[in-house]
Scaffold this motif. Structure first.
Motif, PDB file in Angstrom:
ATOM      1  N   GLU A   1       0.831  -1.209   0.000  1.00  0.00           N
ATOM      2  CA  GLU A   1       0.000   0.000   0.000  1.00  0.00           C
ATOM      3  C   GLU A   1       0.864   1.257   0.000  1.00  0.00           C
ATOM      4  OE1 GLU A   1      -2.540  -0.323   3.369  1.00  0.00           O
ATOM      5  OE2 GLU A   1      -3.688  -1.980   2.513  1.00  0.00           O
ATOM      6  N   GLN A   2       1.949   1.242   0.774  1.00  0.00           N
ATOM      7  CA  GLN A   2       2.843   2.389   0.819  1.00  0.00           C
ATOM      8  C   GLN A   2       3.499   2.625  -0.528  1.00  0.00           C
ATOM      9  OE1 GLN A   2       5.584   1.658   3.988  1.00  0.00           O
ATOM     10  NE2 GLN A   2       4.074   2.007   5.592  1.00  0.00           N
ATOM     11  N   GLN A   3       3.902   1.555  -1.176  1.00  0.00           N
ATOM     12  CA  GLN A   3       4.538   1.684  -2.476  1.00  0.00           C
ATOM     13  C   GLN A   3       3.563   2.228  -3.511  1.00  0.00           C
ATOM     14  OE1 GLN A   3       6.013  -2.287  -3.109  1.00  0.00           O
ATOM     15  NE2 GLN A   3       8.002  -1.828  -2.173  1.00  0.00           N
ATOM     16  N   SER A   4       2.323   1.747  -3.482  1.00  0.00           N
ATOM     17  CA  SER A   4       1.345   2.240  -4.455  1.00  0.00           C
ATOM     18  C   SER A   4       0.990   3.696  -4.178  1.00  0.00           C
ATOM     19  CB  SER A   4       0.099   1.363  -4.464  1.00  0.00           C
ATOM     20  OG  SER A   4      -0.567   1.429  -3.230  1.00  0.00           O
ATOM     21  N   ALA A   5       0.914   4.085  -2.900  1.00  0.00           N
ATOM     22  CA  ALA A   5       0.630   5.483  -2.556  1.00  0.00           C
ATOM     23  C   ALA A   5       1.762   6.391  -3.018  1.00  0.00           C
ATOM     24  CB  ALA A   5       0.414   5.619  -1.056  1.00  0.00           C
ATOM     25  N   PHE A   6       2.997   5.928  -2.842  1.00  0.00           N
ATOM     26  CA  PHE A   6       4.151   6.722  -3.277  1.00  0.00           C
ATOM     27  C   PHE A   6       4.152   6.864  -4.794  1.00  0.00           C
ATOM     28  CE2 PHE A   6       8.570   7.056  -4.722  1.00  0.00           C
ATOM     29  CZ  PHE A   6       8.937   8.210  -4.064  1.00  0.00           C
ATOM     30  N   ALA A   7       3.845   5.786  -5.499  1.00  0.00           N
ATOM     31  CA  ALA A   7       3.815   5.833  -6.959  1.00  0.00           C
ATOM     32  C   ALA A   7       2.727   6.784  -7.443  1.00  0.00           C
ATOM     33  CB  ALA A   7       3.601   4.434  -7.526  1.00  0.00           C
ATOM     34  N   ALA A   8       1.577   6.760  -6.791  1.00  0.00           N
ATOM     35  CA  ALA A   8       0.486   7.657  -7.171  1.00  0.00           C
ATOM     36  C   ALA A   8       0.881   9.110  -6.921  1.00  0.00           C
ATOM     37  CB  ALA A   8      -0.772   7.314  -6.390  1.00  0.00           C
ATOM     38  N   LYS A   9       1.553   9.357  -5.818  1.00  0.00           N
ATOM     39  CA  LYS A   9       1.988  10.717  -5.498  1.00  0.00           C
ATOM     40  C   LYS A   9       3.040  11.189  -6.499  1.00  0.00           C
ATOM     41  CE  LYS A   9       3.975  13.449  -1.779  1.00  0.00           C
ATOM     42  NZ  LYS A   9       4.558  13.422  -0.437  1.00  0.00           N
ATOM     43  N   ALA A  10       3.948  10.305  -6.869  1.00  0.00           N
ATOM     44  CA  ALA A  10       5.018  10.661  -7.802  1.00  0.00           C
ATOM     45  C   ALA A  10       4.468  10.976  -9.183  1.00  0.00           C
ATOM     46  CB  ALA A  10       6.039   9.539  -7.875  1.00  0.00           C
ATOM     47  N   ASN A  11       3.388  10.319  -9.564  1.00  0.00           N
ATOM     48  CA  ASN A  11       2.797  10.515 -10.879  1.00  0.00           C
ATOM     49  C   ASN A  11       1.714  11.589 -10.882  1.00  0.00           C
ATOM     50  OD1 ASN A  11       4.422   8.509 -11.919  1.00  0.00           O
ATOM     51  ND2 ASN A  11       2.926   6.908 -11.508  1.00  0.00           N
ATOM     52  N   ALA A  12       1.495  12.256  -9.755  1.00  0.00           N
ATOM     53  CA  ALA A  12       0.403  13.216  -9.620  1.00  0.00           C
ATOM     54  C   ALA A  12       0.597  14.459 -10.484  1.00  0.00           C
ATOM     55  CB  ALA A  12       0.227  13.619  -8.163  1.00  0.00           C
ATOM     56  N   GLY A  13       1.818  14.903 -10.651  1.00  0.00           N
ATOM     57  CA  GLY A  13       2.025  16.117 -11.433  1.00  0.00           C
ATOM     58  C   GLY A  13       3.458  16.571 -11.367  1.00  0.00           C
ATOM     59  N   PRO A  14       3.722  17.743 -11.927  1.00  0.00           N
ATOM     60  CA  PRO A  14       5.097  18.249 -11.922  1.00  0.00           C
ATOM     61  C   PRO A  14       5.556  18.563 -10.500  1.00  0.00           C
ATOM     62  CG  PRO A  14       3.608  19.914 -12.739  1.00  0.00           C
ATOM     63  CD  PRO A  14       2.796  18.655 -12.567  1.00  0.00           C
ATOM     64  N   ARG A  15       6.826  18.350 -10.271  1.00  0.00           N
ATOM     65  CA  ARG A  15       7.389  18.608  -8.958  1.00  0.00           C
ATOM     66  C   ARG A  15       7.743  20.078  -8.817  1.00  0.00           C
ATOM     67  NH1 ARG A  15      11.701  14.529  -6.961  1.00  0.00           N
ATOM     68  NH2 ARG A  15      10.530  14.676  -5.057  1.00  0.00           N
ATOM     69  N   GLU A  16       7.646  20.553  -7.621  1.00  0.00           N
ATOM     70  CA  GLU A  16       7.991  21.936  -7.306  1.00  0.00           C
ATOM     71  C   GLU A  16       9.511  22.069  -7.269  1.00  0.00           C
ATOM     72  OE1 GLU A  16       7.663  24.842  -3.411  1.00  0.00           O
ATOM     73  OE2 GLU A  16       6.387  23.078  -3.541  1.00  0.00           O
ATOM     74  N   GLN A  17      10.020  23.105  -7.883  1.00  0.00           N
ATOM     75  CA  GLN A  17      11.452  23.354  -7.866  1.00  0.00           C
ATOM     76  C   GLN A  17      11.825  23.950  -6.508  1.00  0.00           C
ATOM     77  OE1 GLN A  17      13.711  22.547 -10.087  1.00  0.00           O
ATOM     78  NE2 GLN A  17      12.189  21.687 -11.462  1.00  0.00           N
ATOM     79  N   VAL A  18      12.764  23.311  -5.824  1.00  0.00           N
ATOM     80  CA  VAL A  18      13.170  23.745  -4.496  1.00  0.00           C
ATOM     81  C   VAL A  18      14.667  24.014  -4.515  1.00  0.00           C
ATOM     82  CG1 VAL A  18      13.267  23.097  -2.068  1.00  0.00           C
ATOM     83  CG2 VAL A  18      11.371  22.301  -3.470  1.00  0.00           C
ATOM     84  N   THR A  19      15.034  25.174  -3.987  1.00  0.00           N
ATOM     85  CA  THR A  19      16.452  25.504  -3.911  1.00  0.00           C
ATOM     86  C   THR A  19      17.093  24.696  -2.779  1.00  0.00           C
ATOM     87  OG1 THR A  19      16.133  27.315  -2.342  1.00  0.00           O
ATOM     88  CG2 THR A  19      15.984  27.861  -4.694  1.00  0.00           C
ATOM     89  N   PRO A  20      18.395  24.528  -2.807  1.00  0.00           N
ATOM     90  CA  PRO A  20      19.061  23.796  -1.710  1.00  0.00           C
ATOM     91  C   PRO A  20      18.821  24.440  -0.346  1.00  0.00           C
ATOM     92  CG  PRO A  20      20.541  24.032  -3.571  1.00  0.00           C
ATOM     93  CD  PRO A  20      19.317  24.842  -3.887  1.00  0.00           C
ATOM     94  N   GLU A  21      18.730  25.760  -0.300  1.00  0.00           N
ATOM     95  CA  GLU A  21      18.479  26.448   0.957  1.00  0.00           C
ATOM     96  C   GLU A  21      17.092  26.123   1.490  1.00  0.00           C
ATOM     97  OE1 GLU A  21      19.482  28.178  -1.834  1.00  0.00           O
ATOM     98  OE2 GLU A  21      21.588  28.362  -1.304  1.00  0.00           O
ATOM     99  N   GLU A  22      16.089  26.119   0.589  1.00  0.00           N
ATOM    100  CA  GLU A  22      14.728  25.785   1.003  1.00  0.00           C
ATOM    101  C   GLU A  22      14.650  24.335   1.479  1.00  0.00           C
ATOM    102  OE1 GLU A  22      12.617  26.697  -2.564  1.00  0.00           O
ATOM    103  OE2 GLU A  22      12.041  28.686  -1.865  1.00  0.00           O
ATOM    104  N   ALA A  23      15.342  23.456   0.782  1.00  0.00           N
ATOM    105  CA  ALA A  23      15.347  22.046   1.176  1.00  0.00           C
ATOM    106  C   ALA A  23      15.963  21.872   2.553  1.00  0.00           C
ATOM    107  CB  ALA A  23      16.095  21.217   0.140  1.00  0.00           C
ATOM    108  N   ALA A  24      17.041  22.589   2.820  1.00  0.00           N
ATOM    109  CA  ALA A  24      17.686  22.514   4.129  1.00  0.00           C
ATOM    110  C   ALA A  24      16.766  23.049   5.221  1.00  0.00           C
ATOM    111  CB  ALA A  24      18.993  23.297   4.117  1.00  0.00           C
ATOM    112  N   GLN A  25      16.058  24.136   4.921  1.00  0.00           N
ATOM    113  CA  GLN A  25      15.120  24.705   5.891  1.00  0.00           C
ATOM    114  C   GLN A  25      13.981  23.730   6.175  1.00  0.00           C
ATOM    115  OE1 GLN A  25      13.919  28.453   4.208  1.00  0.00           O
ATOM    116  NE2 GLN A  25      15.618  29.570   5.166  1.00  0.00           N
TER     117      GLN A  25
END
Length: 64
Positions: free
Chosen positions: A12-36
């Motif tokens: 179930e976790q794998q299918s949920a992750f796959a559905a989330k990954a295929n949901a749409g384009p990913r948001e571009q995150v800067t390294p600083e935002e990722a660290a925050q």
């Protein structure tokens, strides 16, 4: 062969992750935002852990 409860949960976790990954384009995150975001997650998890420890503490001195 019978499947156990754990394997269903993992599936179930794998299918949920796959559905989330295929949901749409990913948001571009800067390294600083990722660290925050990581730091915020660490702080929130630490806060939850401390709150749980306070709830389970039986001695009044530990709750202080």
């Amino acid at each position: 062969m019978a499947r156990g409860f754990d394997s269903k949960s993992v599936e179930e976790q794998q299918s949920a992750f796959a559905a989330k990954a295929n949901a749409g384009p990913r948001e571009q995150v800067t390294p600083e935002e990722a660290a925050q975001r990581r730091e915020r997650e660490v702080l929130l998890l630490s806060r939850k852990q401390v709150a749980a420890q306070l709830e389970s503490a039986s001695a009044a001195r530990h709750r202080q």
